[in-house]
Structures are given as structure tokens and as C-alpha cells.
Design a protein around this motif. Sequence first.
Motif, PDB file in Angstrom:
ATOM      1  N   GLU A 128      39.899  33.480  24.365  1.00  0.00           N
ATOM      2  CA  GLU A 128      39.074  32.480  23.680  1.00  0.00           C
ATOM      3  C   GLU A 128      39.894  31.229  23.368  1.00  0.00           C
ATOM      4  OE1 GLU A 128      37.258  34.093  20.232  1.00  0.00           O
ATOM      5  OE2 GLU A 128      36.070  35.581  21.338  1.00  0.00           O
ATOM      6  N   ARG A 129      41.127  31.422  22.909  1.00  0.00           N
ATOM      7  CA  ARG A 129      41.968  30.270  22.599  1.00  0.00           C
ATOM      8  C   ARG A 129      42.315  29.481  23.865  1.00  0.00           C
ATOM      9  NH1 ARG A 129      45.318  34.272  19.713  1.00  0.00           N
ATOM     10  NH2 ARG A 129      44.262  34.666  17.741  1.00  0.00           N
ATOM     11  N   LEU A 130      42.557  30.198  24.942  1.00  0.00           N
ATOM     12  CA  LEU A 130      42.884  29.528  26.203  1.00  0.00           C
ATOM     13  C   LEU A 130      41.666  28.827  26.792  1.00  0.00           C
ATOM     14  CD1 LEU A 130      45.222  32.297  27.559  1.00  0.00           C
ATOM     15  CD2 LEU A 130      45.904  29.932  27.138  1.00  0.00           C
ATOM     16  N   THR A 131      40.498  29.378  26.590  1.00  0.00           N
ATOM     17  CA  THR A 131      39.270  28.712  27.037  1.00  0.00           C
ATOM     18  C   THR A 131      39.073  27.412  26.261  1.00  0.00           C
ATOM     19  OG1 THR A 131      38.248  30.812  27.656  1.00  0.00           O
ATOM     20  CG2 THR A 131      36.769  28.948  27.291  1.00  0.00           C
ATOM     21  N   ALA A 132      39.407  27.439  24.964  1.00  0.00           N
ATOM     22  CA  ALA A 132      39.330  26.208  24.164  1.00  0.00           C
ATOM     23  C   ALA A 132      40.305  25.169  24.700  1.00  0.00           C
ATOM     24  CB  ALA A 132      39.630  26.516  22.701  1.00  0.00           C
ATOM     25  N   ALA A 133      41.484  25.610  25.129  1.00  0.00           N
ATOM     26  CA  ALA A 133      42.450  24.684  25.736  1.00  0.00           C
ATOM     27  C   ALA A 133      41.916  24.138  27.057  1.00  0.00           C
ATOM     28  CB  ALA A 133      43.782  25.392  25.948  1.00  0.00           C
TER      29      ALA A 133
ATOM     30  N   LEU B  36      44.564  23.435  30.723  1.00  0.00           N
ATOM     31  CA  LEU B  36      44.925  24.679  31.387  1.00  0.00           C
ATOM     32  C   LEU B  36      45.292  24.445  32.850  1.00  0.00           C
ATOM     33  CD1 LEU B  36      45.026  27.407  30.012  1.00  0.00           C
ATOM     34  CD2 LEU B  36      42.806  27.958  30.999  1.00  0.00           C
ATOM     35  N   ARG B  37      46.383  25.091  33.277  1.00  0.00           N
ATOM     36  CA  ARG B  37      46.829  24.998  34.672  1.00  0.00           C
ATOM     37  C   ARG B  37      46.196  26.074  35.547  1.00  0.00           C
ATOM     38  NH1 ARG B  37      51.721  22.131  35.309  1.00  0.00           N
ATOM     39  NH2 ARG B  37      52.844  21.683  33.377  1.00  0.00           N
ATOM     40  N   VAL B  38      45.875  27.207  34.959  1.00  0.00           N
ATOM     41  CA  VAL B  38      45.361  28.358  35.704  1.00  0.00           C
ATOM     42  C   VAL B  38      44.123  28.876  34.982  1.00  0.00           C
ATOM     43  CG1 VAL B  38      47.656  28.995  36.558  1.00  0.00           C
ATOM     44  CG2 VAL B  38      46.835  29.966  34.407  1.00  0.00           C
ATOM     45  N   PRO B  39      43.297  29.695  35.646  1.00  0.00           N
ATOM     46  CA  PRO B  39      42.115  30.250  34.973  1.00  0.00           C
ATOM     47  C   PRO B  39      42.476  30.986  33.693  1.00  0.00           C
ATOM     48  CG  PRO B  39      41.975  30.628  37.332  1.00  0.00           C
ATOM     49  CD  PRO B  39      43.354  30.072  37.074  1.00  0.00           C
TER      50      PRO B  39
ATOM     51  N   ASP C 219      41.571  33.785  32.370  1.00  0.00           N
ATOM     52  CA  ASP C 219      41.907  35.207  32.487  1.00  0.00           C
ATOM     53  C   ASP C 219      43.355  35.389  32.942  1.00  0.00           C
ATOM     54  OD1 ASP C 219      39.532  36.317  31.624  1.00  0.00           O
ATOM     55  OD2 ASP C 219      38.637  36.345  33.615  1.00  0.00           O
ATOM     56  N   ASP C 220      43.767  34.616  33.947  1.00  0.00           N
ATOM     57  CA  ASP C 220      45.147  34.701  34.437  1.00  0.00           C
ATOM     58  C   ASP C 220      46.132  34.269  33.349  1.00  0.00           C
ATOM     59  OD1 ASP C 220      44.026  35.452  36.799  1.00  0.00           O
ATOM     60  OD2 ASP C 220      44.434  33.580  37.863  1.00  0.00           O
ATOM     61  N   ALA C 221      45.787  33.182  32.669  1.00  0.00           N
ATOM     62  CA  ALA C 221      46.662  32.683  31.607  1.00  0.00           C
ATOM     63  C   ALA C 221      46.812  33.717  30.495  1.00  0.00           C
ATOM     64  CB  ALA C 221      46.104  31.380  31.050  1.00  0.00           C
ATOM     65  N   ALA C 222      45.707  34.366  30.124  1.00  0.00           N
ATOM     66  CA  ALA C 222      45.764  35.369  29.066  1.00  0.00           C
ATOM     67  C   ALA C 222      46.659  36.538  29.460  1.00  0.00           C
ATOM     68  CB  ALA C 222      44.360  35.861  28.736  1.00  0.00           C
ATOM     69  N   GLU C 223      46.561  36.971  30.715  1.00  0.00           N
ATOM     70  CA  GLU C 223      47.409  38.067  31.188  1.00  0.00           C
ATOM     71  C   GLU C 223      48.887  37.688  31.090  1.00  0.00           C
ATOM     72  OE1 GLU C 223      46.698  41.052  32.039  1.00  0.00           O
ATOM     73  OE2 GLU C 223      44.540  41.062  32.367  1.00  0.00           O
ATOM     74  N   GLN C 224      49.213  36.469  31.517  1.00  0.00           N
ATOM     75  CA  GLN C 224      50.611  36.034  31.507  1.00  0.00           C
ATOM     76  C   GLN C 224      51.160  35.927  30.090  1.00  0.00           C
ATOM     77  OE1 GLN C 224      51.475  32.624  34.110  1.00  0.00           O
ATOM     78  NE2 GLN C 224      49.569  33.014  35.185  1.00  0.00           N
ATOM     79  N   VAL C 225      50.392  35.283  29.218  1.00  0.00           N
ATOM     80  CA  VAL C 225      50.878  35.053  27.860  1.00  0.00           C
ATOM     81  C   VAL C 225      50.970  36.363  27.089  1.00  0.00           C
ATOM     82  CG1 VAL C 225      50.377  33.921  25.657  1.00  0.00           C
ATOM     83  CG2 VAL C 225      50.049  32.673  27.802  1.00  0.00           C
ATOM     84  N   LEU C 226      49.963  37.227  27.230  1.00  0.00           N
ATOM     85  CA  LEU C 226      49.994  38.489  26.496  1.00  0.00           C
ATOM     86  C   LEU C 226      51.142  39.378  26.975  1.00  0.00           C
ATOM     87  CD1 LEU C 226      48.652  40.151  24.302  1.00  0.00           C
ATOM     88  CD2 LEU C 226      47.173  41.165  26.051  1.00  0.00           C
ATOM     89  N   ALA C 227      51.390  39.387  28.281  1.00  0.00           N
ATOM     90  CA  ALA C 227      52.503  40.184  28.806  1.00  0.00           C
ATOM     91  C   ALA C 227      53.823  39.725  28.192  1.00  0.00           C
ATOM     92  CB  ALA C 227      52.559  40.079  30.327  1.00  0.00           C
ATOM     93  N   ALA C 228      54.013  38.414  28.107  1.00  0.00           N
ATOM     94  CA  ALA C 228      55.240  37.882  27.508  1.00  0.00           C
ATOM     95  C   ALA C 228      55.299  38.182  26.014  1.00  0.00           C
ATOM     96  CB  ALA C 228      55.326  36.374  27.750  1.00  0.00           C
ATOM     97  N   ASN C 229      54.158  38.081  25.332  1.00  0.00           N
ATOM     98  CA  ASN C 229      54.100  38.309  23.892  1.00  0.00           C
ATOM     99  C   ASN C 229      54.433  39.761  23.551  1.00  0.00           C
ATOM    100  OD1 ASN C 229      51.592  37.174  21.434  1.00  0.00           O
ATOM    101  ND2 ASN C 229      53.747  37.666  21.208  1.00  0.00           N
ATOM    102  N   VAL C 230      53.853  40.685  24.300  1.00  0.00           N
ATOM    103  CA  VAL C 230      54.139  42.102  24.074  1.00  0.00           C
ATOM    104  C   VAL C 230      55.598  42.412  24.395  1.00  0.00           C
ATOM    105  CG1 VAL C 230      53.631  44.454  24.851  1.00  0.00           C
ATOM    106  CG2 VAL C 230      51.756  42.834  24.479  1.00  0.00           C
TER     107      VAL C 230
END
Length: 218
Positions: free
Chosen positions: A116-121, A127-130, A132-143
Motif C-alpha cells: 500500500e505504501r509503495l502504491t502511494a509512492a 516507483l521504478r518497478v511494479p 508487488d516486485d518492490a514490496a518483495e525486494q524491500v520486505l526481503a531486505a527488512n526481514v
Amino acid sequence: MPNARDRLLLAAAELLQGGGTVSTRAVCDRAGVQAPTLYHHFGSKQGLIDAVANHGFTQYTAVESSGDPLDDLREGWDRHVRFGLEHPSFYGLLYGRVEPGKPCAITAPAHAALRERLTAAAARGMLRVPADDAAEQVLAANVGVTLTLISQPEPDFGLSGRVREAALAGVLHTPSADTPTTRASAALTLRALADDDPGDLTPGERGLLGELLDRLAR
């Protein structure tokens, strides 16, 4: 090994997620403890369920929008890290029990809130990428950084900040008058705006538009 209280919390959450009846016996069997242990920590089965709700798998995702998507993403990242450090055993149970090919339903709200936050961005052309892709990348790094900090005798919050900024830079850019809008960026922006306000488009038209914009975005 995680303590009995954390195991009971996770067991109850998993049963609640499954939509079935959450009995004292089922929770205790899943957590590998006896009923007196549940009563010792929570008083009753309802006390345990209330604790799960209060513990909140989404407590670190509940960031009120500030109007600045980048600030919200940073705050969401930092809350996620703090949650992990404050509840290390519980966090390890949530993110450490990975099954091949099976997303974790319990932590899905964290992914949804991030998207949701990335969709707002994306709606602001950032946003550089879709999403869903951005969320996967950021969450993987965050975890990953959270698990790393949990393992450190003295958590290096500077590491978290550096990884956060690198992860966000990989999926975001800051539009400016000197930066031309790319086809992908425009498509992502229109996709986010159309999802938020589809107007009088039919479901079929929305699906076709979404498919075309996704292709342009890639």
C-alpha cells in the motif's frame, strides 16, 4: 528454543488464521505444552486469544500516512526492525519457519501494508518497478537485516539505516523537473491511480488496462 509463552502465541495465531475452532487442547498440542502452562501465562484460552490480538502481527505495519510516501516507508521499516528486536523469539518463529513454495499467511499483513505504501509512492511517480516486485525486494531486505540485528550482541542500527536506504533506492526515484518521465514510471503511476479510482471502467476494462500497464511498466 523459543519460550513457552511465545510458542503459545504463535500456535493460537496459526489456528486462528486457519479459521477453525481454537480449543485449549489444540493450542497446547501445537505449542508442545500442557494446559496449566497456558493458564499460567494467560489465565484462560480467551486471555491467550486477546494476547494474540494485542500482540498484533500487524502492529509494526500500522503507520499512519504522513503524506510523504518516502517518510512512511522509512518509518514502516524502522517499526519492523524495532518489533523484531523487542520480540526476538516471536519474530524468529514468524519469519524463521519457512516452507518451500508456501508464503507465510500470518505475516501477510506486513506485505500488504508495504505494498500500500509503495502504491502511494507509485501514484506520485516515484516507483521504478511494479509495487508487488518492490514490496518483495524491500520486505526481503527488512526481514534479513532484522534477523541480523537480533543475532548481534549490540544491534547495529546504522547497518539497518544503510540497508534501508539501499533497498529503497533500488525501487524508488525522486521525480524532478530535470528528470524525464520514463515509459515505465508513467505506466506505474497510471496503474496506481487507476487502482485507487477506476472511474466508470468495467471490471473487464480495468483488467485489460492493468495488463497493458503492467507490460509497459516492465
